[in-house]
Structures are given as structure tokens and as C-alpha cells.
Design a protein around this motif. Sequence first.
Motif, mmCIF file in Angstrom:
data_model
loop_
_atom_site.group_PDB
_atom_site.id
_atom_site.type_symbol
_atom_site.label_atom_id
_atom_site.label_comp_id
_atom_site.label_asym_id
_atom_site.label_seq_id
_atom_site.Cartn_x
_atom_site.Cartn_y
_atom_site.Cartn_z
ATOM 1 N N GLU A 39 16.326 57.914 56.505
ATOM 2 C CA GLU A 39 15.504 59.033 56.021
ATOM 3 C C GLU A 39 14.645 58.607 54.828
ATOM 4 O OE1 GLU A 39 15.122 61.633 57.709
ATOM 5 O OE2 GLU A 39 16.811 61.412 59.072
ATOM 6 N N VAL A 72 12.479 64.836 51.991
ATOM 7 C CA VAL A 72 13.307 65.012 50.786
ATOM 8 C C VAL A 72 14.602 65.744 51.158
ATOM 9 C CG1 VAL A 72 13.468 66.397 48.660
ATOM 10 C CG2 VAL A 72 11.479 64.904 49.055
ATOM 11 N N ALA A 73 14.467 66.799 51.967
ATOM 12 C CA ALA A 73 15.652 67.558 52.391
ATOM 13 C C ALA A 73 16.613 66.667 53.179
ATOM 14 C CB ALA A 73 15.224 68.759 53.230
ATOM 15 N N ASP A 74 16.069 65.837 54.061
ATOM 16 C CA ASP A 74 16.931 64.962 54.866
ATOM 17 C C ASP A 74 17.670 63.940 53.990
ATOM 18 O OD1 ASP A 74 16.338 66.140 57.306
ATOM 19 O OD2 ASP A 74 14.658 64.786 57.720
ATOM 20 N N VAL A 75 16.963 63.361 53.036
ATOM 21 C CA VAL A 75 17.606 62.396 52.134
ATOM 22 C C VAL A 75 18.732 63.087 51.363
ATOM 23 C CG1 VAL A 75 17.282 60.987 50.063
ATOM 24 C CG2 VAL A 75 15.588 60.890 51.906
ATOM 25 N N LEU A 76 18.427 64.258 50.799
ATOM 26 C CA LEU A 76 19.445 64.971 50.021
ATOM 27 C C LEU A 76 20.624 65.382 50.907
ATOM 28 C CD1 LEU A 76 20.374 66.122 47.327
ATOM 29 C CD2 LEU A 76 18.977 68.164 47.777
ATOM 30 N N ALA A 77 20.339 65.805 52.130
ATOM 31 C CA ALA A 77 21.412 66.221 53.044
ATOM 32 C C ALA A 77 22.382 65.069 53.303
ATOM 33 C CB ALA A 77 20.817 66.723 54.363
ATOM 34 N N TYR A 78 21.845 63.889 53.605
ATOM 35 C CA TYR A 78 22.757 62.775 53.886
ATOM 36 C C TYR A 78 23.443 62.281 52.615
ATOM 37 C CZ TYR A 78 21.447 62.625 58.767
ATOM 38 O OH TYR A 78 21.271 62.951 60.092
#
Lengths: 122, 122, 122, 122
Positions: A39, A72-78
Motif C-alpha cells: 500500500e 493513506v487509509a490503506d496504509v493506516l489500516a494495515y
Amino acid sequence: MTEPLDLARLQRRLAAFAAARNWQPYHTPKNLAAALSVEASELVEIFQWLTPEESARVMADPGTAHRVTDEVADVLAYLLQFCDVLGIDPLTALDAKIARNEQRFPAPGPEDGAQDRQLPES
Amino acid sequence: MTEPLDLARLQRRLAAFAAARNWQPYHTPKNLAAALSVEASELVEIFQWLTPEESARVMADPGTAHRVTDEVADVLAYLLQFCDVLGIDPLTALDAKIARNEQRFPAPGPEDGAQDRQLPES
Amino acid sequence: MTEPLDLARLQRRLAAFAAARNWQPYHTPKNLAAALSVEASELVEIFQWLTPEESARVMADPGTAHRVTDEVADVLAYLLQFCDVLGIDPLTALDAKIARNEQRFPAPGPEDGAQDRQLPES
Amino acid sequence: MTEPLDLARLQRRLAAFAAARNWQPYHTPKNLAAALSVEASELVEIFQWLTPEESARVMADPGTAHRVTDEVADVLAYLLQFCDVLGIDPLTALDAKIARNEQRFPAPGPEDGAQDRQLPES
């Protein structure tokens, strides 16, 4: 939504989301670290051919702004899911790291010359 | 520290840290996205030769636990700085993304067979 | 094609391809390194949720085999273009690196026990 | 060395090197893809705070030139080992990809205006 957003609540929603889909077997720390890096690279991809100046203006285009925000959301989610499976508190980790960096990279005083260019840490 | 840790406060400390060292010219969105991906890869590096089972036990070794926690801090630091320079709220971004994913990946009902293995999103 | 494939010829075709499209201004070493890492991550993405055993069988599925092969081509393309703009010979670089690694990581003799597990270099 | 350097010979040396150290169990396609992306990120790290202009001059400094060359070797080493375990010929893969890209991205004719800026493929 009436409760304020906070990391811990988002982390619980992500865990419930994965559990409802039986994704926990895939969510090993090794796989989540790989997914996080994938991501992060998707974020890099948006910027790869841009000049520094163009990169500062990406939010002016609604389509690009949406894409950046989504990555950004994907990075934070993982990152949150990785921390969850390993029992790491990301805020405490960052707080400790900033404190260590304040020791390692003392701020220059006013007498320090501009020629002593110090690159950001890596 | 008497105030609770929260993302916004850590973000302000990171901004002050960079400003005190005159690092803002380096902190273009393009460079911060690259730095974020480099840190995410340093996390992957810790896991690259481990089996899934070994990867689940990394926190049992104090040295590895410290290294993992340190890389988590670096990833979060660059993510927050990236969001800061572009005016993105990472919690709002993730909240919206989770809501979209709940639409895109409906949770299977109890009648759905195990053969309908659905891989985590990418 | 009558001439054998070799790296130098592919490198020249890539350079001609980029020149015909006026892409040289984008092809700074910094941008090409970023593009290389993005393509490497697209390769990782294919494997991110697979077990080690599943990862060994990716070529059995024609669609996945094509995707893997395509990403290999993209990684090699950006590596060759990166080397071209900086005047690096990748084969000489690798030859020298293997020689150095043979010094750094001596092969274990037959008397060395299996318990002396040495992880691959990183 | 009397034989010319070529990819296939370097690939055989890498395979012998890994076999002599019993590293084959670690060298799953999944792990090699991760290692490749980690090495590509180490290349990005060298460039992450540089301007485009500075990035074009990295070979002028002997220490940086050595570091860049070394990372190129690492990326190529893992790419060749990845291809070896999956039976992929990287030169054939790239030859086919260039042919496909010549179809997908026709070169502009002399009448095409500079305003039709086409970004490099991703």
C-alpha cells in the motif's frame, strides 16, 4: 457518528471486519507487513513521475486527492492490524521514537551555519 | 507526560521537530511517500525469511521486538508527516474506507460454504 | 528475431522507446528507483496472502503466471533504465557482489552442524 | 575470468551459492519477491531526500556510487533467483513486454503537440 474517531476504535472495527470474513489466518505479521509495504508503494506510484512542485499540488485535483486519501487509509489500516496482531501500541512507539530522535538529532542553534546541512534521518 | 497521547499531538511534535532542523524543504509529499515506503520495507525485511509461525513470535525476542516497534514508529511518523503537508486527516480517511469496504466485501452469512474462500482485499 | 536476446540490446530498445515518447525528463535516477520499487511491490502483492506452499505453485495458473511474468519484465525494465542513466553495468555489479558474498558468507563444511542455521544475507 | 558475463551464468552461480549454504528452504517465491522489494527500497533510500538534479549526480561521489552499484547487484540477484525458482526467463519476459508496450503506447508523430504530455506507463 457520535463518538469521536480514535485509533483504538478504528482498530477494533478493522479486527471485527477481518473476523467476520475469516481473514485472520491470512493476517500473519509477515503478511500484514507485506501488505503495508504494498500500500505504501501504491502511494509512491501516484508521485513517481511528478516534480517536487507538482507533488505539492496533488490535492488540487479531486480524483488524485481521492486516490491519495484512499491509499493513506490503506496504509493506516494495515499498520493498525499489524500492531493489533503483535500487541504493539503505535502511539507509544512513536512517542518513544520522537524522544530518542530528539537526543540523536539535536536541533541546531542560531549560530550554526547553513552549510552544515543535515539530511533528515533515515 | 500528563496529557494523553493522540495522533494530532504527535503530529505537531513531528512538525516542530522538522521545523527546528529546517527539514521542511526535504519534506515534499513525494519524498515523504518514498520515505514511508522505505520504512515499510524495513519492517518487511525483519520478516522476509521467517515462516508464518516464526513471524507470529517476533515479539518474544526483546531485540527483535524493539526493532519491530521502532519500524512501526517510523512508518507512523512518515504517514503523519505526509498527511500534515497535504492536509489529510488519516482517521477520517480510514473511517470512510472501512465504510466503503463494508459495502464492497459483504460479510458471508452462516450458510456460505468454506469453499468460497475470499482473499483479503488488496 | 534472429539475434539472441541480451541485456544490452533490450536496454537499447528501452532507451529508444523512452526517447521516442520524450520520457527522458521523467527518467531521473530518483524516479526510476521509485518506479523499480513500485513494480517490485506489485510482484509482492501477488504473493501477499499466499502460504509458502501456494507461492511455489503460482505458475500452474495461466493467469497468475502471466501476471508474475509481466511484473518480472517491469522490474527488469526499470532496473535496466536506471543502470543506463547512471552508466552502471548490472552484470559487472552482480559479478563483483557474488565474489564479495563468497568472502562474507563462507560455505559451511560437511562437519558443520545443522543447528548453526545461518539466515540468508539481507 | 575468461568467459563473458551473462545472466544465465550469474544465475547458476547464485543457485550454487544458495545451495552450498542450504538456503533453498528460505528461497520460496514469496520470500524472494519480498527480498527483491526490500533491496529496491534500499535503492530508493539513497535518493529519498535528493532533488532530481542531485539524483543525477550520485555517481560523482565514490562512496555513493559504490552503494548504488551494490544495491543494483542485490536487486538483480534476487530477481534472477526469483526467476530461477519459478522457471521464468527474464529476457524473454522483457522482450514480450516491450513488444506489448509498443502497441499500447504508440510513439507520437512529429505533428503531435508537446501539450499532449503522456506520462510514462506504470
